[in-house]
Design a protein around this motif. Structure first.
Motif, PDB file in Angstrom:
ATOM      1  N   SER A  42     -22.116  33.742  29.222  1.00 51.19           N
ATOM      2  CA  SER A  42     -21.656  33.603  27.847  1.00 51.19           C
ATOM      3  C   SER A  42     -22.745  33.991  26.854  1.00 51.19           C
ATOM      4  CB  SER A  42     -21.226  32.158  27.582  1.00 51.19           C
ATOM      5  OG  SER A  42     -22.358  31.301  27.539  1.00 51.19           O
ATOM      6  N   ASP A  43     -22.369  34.032  25.574  1.00 54.62           N
ATOM      7  CA  ASP A  43     -23.303  34.403  24.515  1.00 54.62           C
ATOM      8  C   ASP A  43     -24.449  33.414  24.382  1.00 54.62           C
ATOM      9  OD1 ASP A  43     -21.693  36.529  24.008  1.00 54.62           O
ATOM     10  OD2 ASP A  43     -20.628  35.586  22.329  1.00 54.62           O
ATOM     11  N   LYS A  44     -24.272  32.184  24.850  1.00 53.51           N
ATOM     12  CA  LYS A  44     -25.320  31.174  24.714  1.00 53.51           C
ATOM     13  C   LYS A  44     -26.581  31.535  25.472  1.00 53.51           C
ATOM     14  CE  LYS A  44     -22.771  27.713  26.095  1.00 53.51           C
ATOM     15  NZ  LYS A  44     -22.408  26.325  26.487  1.00 53.51           N
ATOM     16  N   CYS A  45     -26.470  32.436  26.447  1.00 49.78           N
ATOM     17  CA  CYS A  45     -27.635  32.822  27.250  1.00 49.78           C
ATOM     18  C   CYS A  45     -28.549  33.786  26.512  1.00 49.78           C
ATOM     19  CB  CYS A  45     -27.183  33.472  28.556  1.00 49.78           C
ATOM     20  SG  CYS A  45     -26.265  32.348  29.638  1.00 49.78           S
ATOM     21  N   ASP A  46     -28.042  34.426  25.459  1.00 50.32           N
ATOM     22  CA  ASP A  46     -28.832  35.411  24.733  1.00 50.32           C
ATOM     23  C   ASP A  46     -29.525  34.769  23.559  1.00 50.32           C
ATOM     24  OD1 ASP A  46     -28.476  37.725  26.215  1.00 50.32           O
ATOM     25  OD2 ASP A  46     -26.552  38.163  25.278  1.00 50.32           O
ATOM     26  N   ALA A  47     -30.854  34.917  23.531  1.00 52.61           N
ATOM     27  CA  ALA A  47     -31.619  34.390  22.400  1.00 52.61           C
ATOM     28  C   ALA A  47     -31.235  35.098  21.118  1.00 52.61           C
ATOM     29  CB  ALA A  47     -33.125  34.552  22.657  1.00 52.61           C
ATOM     30  N   VAL A  48     -30.900  36.396  21.211  1.00 45.51           N
ATOM     31  CA  VAL A  48     -30.514  37.156  20.027  1.00 45.51           C
ATOM     32  C   VAL A  48     -29.245  36.602  19.437  1.00 45.51           C
ATOM     33  CG1 VAL A  48     -29.813  39.418  19.186  1.00 45.51           C
ATOM     34  CG2 VAL A  48     -31.644  39.235  20.857  1.00 45.51           C
TER      35      VAL A  48
END
Length: 500
Positions: free
Chosen positions: A215-221
């Protein structure tokens, strides 16, 4: 029924399953991805040196290949981890998995030394059976991002545990496939080795699919964008409140209290370029030095070279070597389950040292027994305890560096460890060619013991979670925990009603 349920609940909490469940779906995907990748690496750790030996390459060439492969892993790891937070961790994991597919296919189709070396250097191939590529630093940083100081060691322990299970399955599968194919008419030992590398490519494809499921939560950006957007919305609310307060002639009206400090916005933007502060470097310089010593030792006696040494010394069947290596990985996975409970009771540094020191002693004594039984027993002792320090070490690094610096620090740590390990196989290859293979184990064991004692002496009194104590409110107000946001917005709404 109350008693067994109570005990099961205690086990559920004590062994970190509750922490793993609380972290969510992304943690399960990352752990599964590491398990399947280590399955592929496990197939390599059993056959890589044997594969080159079957192609009539000298021991010096085998050592050179492993050294240059590790050097390629260094360049790939540092180049990808330093930009992972900026371009997206999921994209980097997907790209690394694609390189796994490429390397496995080349090894399955070609026998030329230089073509194989090219595929290993520019792609992702495990020369030692260890996870020296770009994946681990990014995955550990992501798990540290998804967890809290209370749950981090538990989740990282399961991350290491399942990796050992994957390695065990890989080595067992590799040995069985080779023996089965070699017994068929028309199949040579080299053909059987080639077939195993297709398993490596298949695991790379599976890792690509798993990377797409994150999911998007894994990306720091992605998180930085969400925090920036949320900050802008809060600033608009505060501006409107400020205008209404200026229009209100009542001097007793309560002035608005800032909800979010815009300063972290700049910090988040800065962290995209993986900036590392002086405070972090001051701690990591000492740890990096010790890890270089430990990794040099590991490179000298990696699992591939250890299996190759046992094959030369005792001339065991490939299936037997696979069984021995598989059992060692199973022992490693069982022992790693206890790493998190030990870390809670003994502390991170004590757990790292007290579990790693016996493993180091086993490496030192490994070449001395003349029987298979005692040699394998020392190998089991080494591998059974070898990984118990990994989860506490990752939790320790996460506890002493700033949250926004973790990916860069873990990437540099992985790069330095791999770089230090590059010299090991070449030195061992020279010693093996001169019938002095045993010296590598004595030297490696001595270096590992120096690492253990140095780690305990330098960091036993280190204060942990200093940066997380300061950033705890900000961290808990991120997209992973919306409770704080809702409370802040309720405060803003109540102030808004007061202003009216």
């Amino acid at each position: 029924m109350a008693f067994p349920l109570k005990q099961l609940k205690w086990l559920y909490q004590e062994f970190g399953l509750a922490s793993l469940h609380a972290t969510g779906r992304d943690a399960y995907i990352i752990i599964l991805s590491r398990c399947t990748r280590m399955l592929a690496y496990g197939t390599n750790s059993l056959i890589l040196a044997l594969f080159f030996s079957a192609l009539d390459f000298s021991d010096e060439y085998i050592g050179l290949f492993m050294t240059l492969t590790l050097l390629g892993d260094v360049l790939l790891s540092i180049s990808l981890t330093l930009v992972a937070d900026r371009v997206g961790r999921r994209r980097v994991l997907f790209g690394g998995s694609l390189l796994m597919v490429f390397s496995g296919a080349v090894f399955a189709l070609f026998e030329n030394f230089w073509i194989l070396l090219f595929a290993a250097v520019v792609g992702v191939i495990s020369a030692t059976g260890g996870d020296f590529g770009p994946f681990r630093a990014i995955e550990e940083s992501t798990l540290s991002h998804l967890t809290t100081p209370k749950t981090r060691a538990d989740v990282l322990a399961w991350y290491i545990t399942t990796a050992s299970i994957g390695s065990a399955i890989g080595t067992e599968l590799s040995g069985r496939i080779i023996d089965t194919l070699q017994s068929r008419e028309g199949w040579t030992i080299v053909d059987a080795y080639h077939a195993v590398f297709w398993v490596y490519s298949a695991m790379g494809i599976l890792n690509m699919v798993l990377a797409l499921c994150l999911s998007d939560k894994c990306d720091a950006v992605g998180n930085s964008v969400e925090e920036t957007k949320r900050g802008e919305e809060e600033e608009i609310l505060l501006d409107e409140m400020d205008e209404r307060n200026h229009e209100d002639e009542d001097e007793d009206s309560i002035p608005p209290t800032p909800v979010a400090n815009p300063a972290p916005q700049a910090e988040n933007k800065k962290s995209r370029f993986a900036q590392i502060s002086k405070e972090t470097r001051a701690v990591m310089y000492k740890l990096w030095f010790l890890l270089i010593v430990d990794s040099l030792a590991d490179g000298m006696v990696g699992y591939s070279l250890t299996v190759y040494y046992m094959d030369q010394k005792f001339h065991l069947a490939k299936s037997t070597l696979g069984d021995i290596t598989s059992v060692s990985y199973i022992l490693s996975s069982i022992s790693t389950i206890f790493a998190a409970p030990l870390a809670r009771h003994l502390g991170l540094i004590n757990t790292m040292v007290f579990t790693h020191l016996p493993s180091s002693a086993a490496v030192l004594c490994f070449p001395f027994p003349s029987s298979v039984f005692f040699t394998v027993a020392l190998f089991f002792l080494r591998t059974g305890l070898n990984n118990m320090d990994q989860a506490p070490r990752s939790a320790f690094i996460a506890a002493v560096v700033k949250p926004e610096e973790r990916t860069a620090v873990l990437g540099i740590t992985s790069m330095l460890r791999t770089l230090a390990a590059t010299a090991g196989p070449f030195v061992t290859g020279l010693l093996a060619g001169n019938d002095k293979f045993w010296i590598a184990f004595v030297a490696a064991g001595s270096l590992r013991i120096c690492y253990d004692l140095g780690l305990w002496g330098m960091f036993i009194n280190m204060r942990l979670h200093v940066h997380e104590d300061e950033d705890a409110i900000e961290s808990e107000a991120s997209g992973r925990r919306t409770e704080g946001d809702e409370e802040e917005l309720r405060d803003v709404n109540s102030m808004d009603e007061g202003a009216k």
